[in-house]
Write a protein that holds these residues in place. Structure first.
Motif, PDB file in Angstrom:
ATOM      1  N   TRP A  68      -0.374   2.791  -0.496  1.00 20.64           N
ATOM      2  CA  TRP A  68      -1.744   3.149   0.763  1.00 20.64           C
ATOM      3  C   TRP A  68      -2.445   3.025  -0.352  1.00 20.64           C
ATOM      4  CZ3 TRP A  68      -5.156   6.249  -1.771  1.00 20.64           C
ATOM      5  CH2 TRP A  68      -6.411   6.490  -1.135  1.00 20.64           C
ATOM      6  N   TYR A  69      -2.492   2.964  -1.572  1.00 21.09           N
ATOM      7  CA  TYR A  69      -3.453   2.121  -1.995  1.00 21.09           C
ATOM      8  C   TYR A  69      -3.657   0.685  -2.315  1.00 21.09           C
ATOM      9  CZ  TYR A  69      -6.200   1.543  -6.083  1.00 21.09           C
ATOM     10  OH  TYR A  69      -7.742   0.582  -6.471  1.00 21.09           O
ATOM     11  N   GLU A  70      -2.993   0.385  -1.545  1.00 19.94           N
ATOM     12  CA  GLU A  70      -3.418  -1.821  -1.526  1.00 19.94           C
ATOM     13  C   GLU A  70      -3.675  -1.246  -0.072  1.00 19.94           C
ATOM     14  OE1 GLU A  70       1.115  -2.965  -2.080  1.00 19.94           O
ATOM     15  OE2 GLU A  70       0.113  -3.747  -4.215  1.00 19.94           O
ATOM     16  N   ASP A  71      -3.352  -0.914   1.143  1.00 15.20           N
ATOM     17  CA  ASP A  71      -3.733  -0.961   2.617  1.00 15.20           C
ATOM     18  C   ASP A  71      -5.684  -0.328   2.501  1.00 15.20           C
ATOM     19  OD1 ASP A  71      -1.550  -1.679   3.301  1.00 15.20           O
ATOM     20  OD2 ASP A  71      -0.932   0.700   4.212  1.00 15.20           O
ATOM     21  N   TYR A  72      -5.305   0.949   1.261  1.00 16.11           N
ATOM     22  CA  TYR A  72      -7.008   0.970   1.108  1.00 16.11           C
ATOM     23  C   TYR A  72      -7.599  -0.278   0.673  1.00 16.11           C
ATOM     24  CZ  TYR A  72     -11.325   3.094  -1.416  1.00 16.11           C
ATOM     25  OH  TYR A  72     -12.457   3.810  -1.957  1.00 16.11           O
ATOM     26  N   ASP A  73      -7.660  -1.094  -0.527  1.00 20.54           N
ATOM     27  CA  ASP A  73      -8.223  -1.615  -0.773  1.00 20.54           C
ATOM     28  C   ASP A  73      -8.265  -2.842   0.299  1.00 20.54           C
ATOM     29  OD1 ASP A  73      -9.100  -2.287  -3.472  1.00 20.54           O
ATOM     30  OD2 ASP A  73      -7.964  -4.617  -3.402  1.00 20.54           O
ATOM     31  N   GLU A  74      -7.565  -2.935   0.935  1.00 17.85           N
ATOM     32  CA  GLU A  74      -7.787  -4.063   2.071  1.00 17.85           C
ATOM     33  C   GLU A  74      -8.989  -3.420   2.853  1.00 17.85           C
ATOM     34  OE1 GLU A  74      -4.694  -5.685   4.941  1.00 17.85           O
ATOM     35  OE2 GLU A  74      -3.074  -6.216   3.036  1.00 17.85           O
ATOM     36  N   TRP A  75      -8.781  -2.221   3.660  1.00 11.83           N
ATOM     37  CA  TRP A  75      -9.392  -1.833   3.786  1.00 11.83           C
ATOM     38  C   TRP A  75     -11.294  -2.030   3.535  1.00 11.83           C
ATOM     39  CZ3 TRP A  75     -12.698   2.356   3.683  1.00 11.83           C
ATOM     40  CH2 TRP A  75     -13.607   2.160   4.405  1.00 11.83           C
TER      41      TRP A  75
END
Length: 86
Positions: A71-78
Protein backbone atom coordinates in the motif's frame (compact mmCIF):
# COMPACT_ATOMS: atom_id res chain seq x y z
CA UNK A 1 -15.89 10.29 3.16
CA UNK A 2 -17.86 8.39 5.76
CA UNK A 3 -15.22 6.07 7.20
CA UNK A 4 -11.68 6.70 8.31
CA UNK A 5 -9.28 5.14 5.79
CA UNK A 6 -7.41 2.02 6.88
CA UNK A 7 -4.06 3.77 6.51
CA UNK A 8 -3.17 7.40 7.18
CA UNK A 9 0.20 8.88 6.25
CA UNK A 10 1.61 11.04 9.03
CA UNK A 11 4.61 13.25 9.55
CA UNK A 12 5.79 15.84 12.02
CA UNK A 13 8.68 17.81 10.59
CA UNK A 14 9.26 19.65 13.88
CA UNK A 15 9.93 16.39 15.70
CA UNK A 16 11.34 14.06 13.03
CA UNK A 17 12.27 15.88 9.84
CA UNK A 18 12.90 12.75 7.77
CA UNK A 19 10.36 10.42 9.34
CA UNK A 20 7.47 9.07 7.32
CA UNK A 21 4.81 7.31 9.35
CA UNK A 22 1.67 5.34 8.68
CA UNK A 23 -1.13 5.05 11.20
CA UNK A 24 -3.12 1.83 10.87
CA UNK A 25 -6.60 2.83 11.99
CA UNK A 26 -8.24 -0.59 12.20
CA UNK A 27 -7.46 -3.46 14.54
CA UNK A 28 -4.70 -3.91 15.32
CA UNK A 29 -4.17 -0.16 15.65
CA UNK A 30 -0.56 1.03 15.58
CA UNK A 31 1.85 3.67 14.31
CA UNK A 32 4.74 2.58 12.10
CA UNK A 33 7.76 4.45 10.73
CA UNK A 34 9.01 3.74 7.21
CA UNK A 35 12.59 2.42 7.18
CA UNK A 36 14.31 3.34 3.89
CA UNK A 37 17.24 0.99 4.55
CA UNK A 38 15.14 -2.17 4.85
CA UNK A 39 12.10 -0.93 2.89
CA UNK A 40 9.85 -2.08 5.71
CA UNK A 41 7.99 -0.51 8.61
CA UNK A 42 9.18 -0.35 12.19
CA UNK A 43 6.35 -0.35 14.72
CA UNK A 44 6.84 2.67 16.99
CA UNK A 45 3.58 2.55 18.98
CA UNK A 46 1.01 -0.20 19.50
CA UNK A 47 -2.51 0.80 20.48
CA UNK A 48 -3.69 -2.81 20.20
CA UNK A 49 -1.53 -5.86 20.88
CA UNK A 50 -0.43 -6.89 17.38
CA UNK A 51 0.89 -10.33 18.30
CA UNK A 52 -2.28 -11.12 20.22
CA UNK A 53 -4.43 -9.91 17.31
CA UNK A 54 -2.82 -12.50 15.02
CA UNK A 55 -2.82 -15.21 17.70
CA UNK A 56 0.98 -15.30 17.66
CA UNK A 57 0.97 -16.47 14.02
CA UNK A 58 4.11 -14.89 12.54
CA UNK A 59 3.12 -15.78 8.96
CA UNK A 60 -0.13 -13.82 9.28
CA UNK A 61 1.78 -10.87 10.73
CA UNK A 62 4.36 -10.97 7.93
CA UNK A 63 1.61 -11.13 5.31
CA UNK A 64 -0.17 -8.21 6.96
CA UNK A 65 2.99 -6.09 7.02
CA UNK A 66 3.75 -6.97 3.37
CA UNK A 67 0.27 -5.73 2.46
CA UNK A 68 1.01 -2.46 4.25
CA UNK A 69 4.34 -2.09 2.43
CA UNK A 70 2.56 -2.66 -0.90
CA UNK A 71 0.00 0.00 0.00
CA UNK A 72 2.75 2.43 0.94
CA UNK A 73 4.65 1.80 -2.30
CA UNK A 74 1.43 2.43 -4.26
CA UNK A 75 0.90 5.62 -2.27
CA UNK A 76 4.47 6.75 -2.99
CA UNK A 77 3.97 6.10 -6.72
CA UNK A 78 0.73 8.06 -6.65
CA UNK A 79 2.53 10.98 -5.00
CA UNK A 80 5.20 11.04 -7.69
CA UNK A 81 2.58 11.07 -10.46
CA UNK A 82 0.07 13.46 -8.93
CA UNK A 83 1.79 15.96 -6.66
CA UNK A 84 4.02 18.75 -7.87
CA UNK A 85 6.72 19.71 -5.41
CA UNK A 86 7.49 23.38 -5.24
Amino acid sequence: MTAIPRYLVCDNFMDDEDGEYVLHTQAPKFLARWNDDTETFDIVAEYDNISEHFGGDKEKLISFMEEMVNWYEDYDEWLEENVDEA
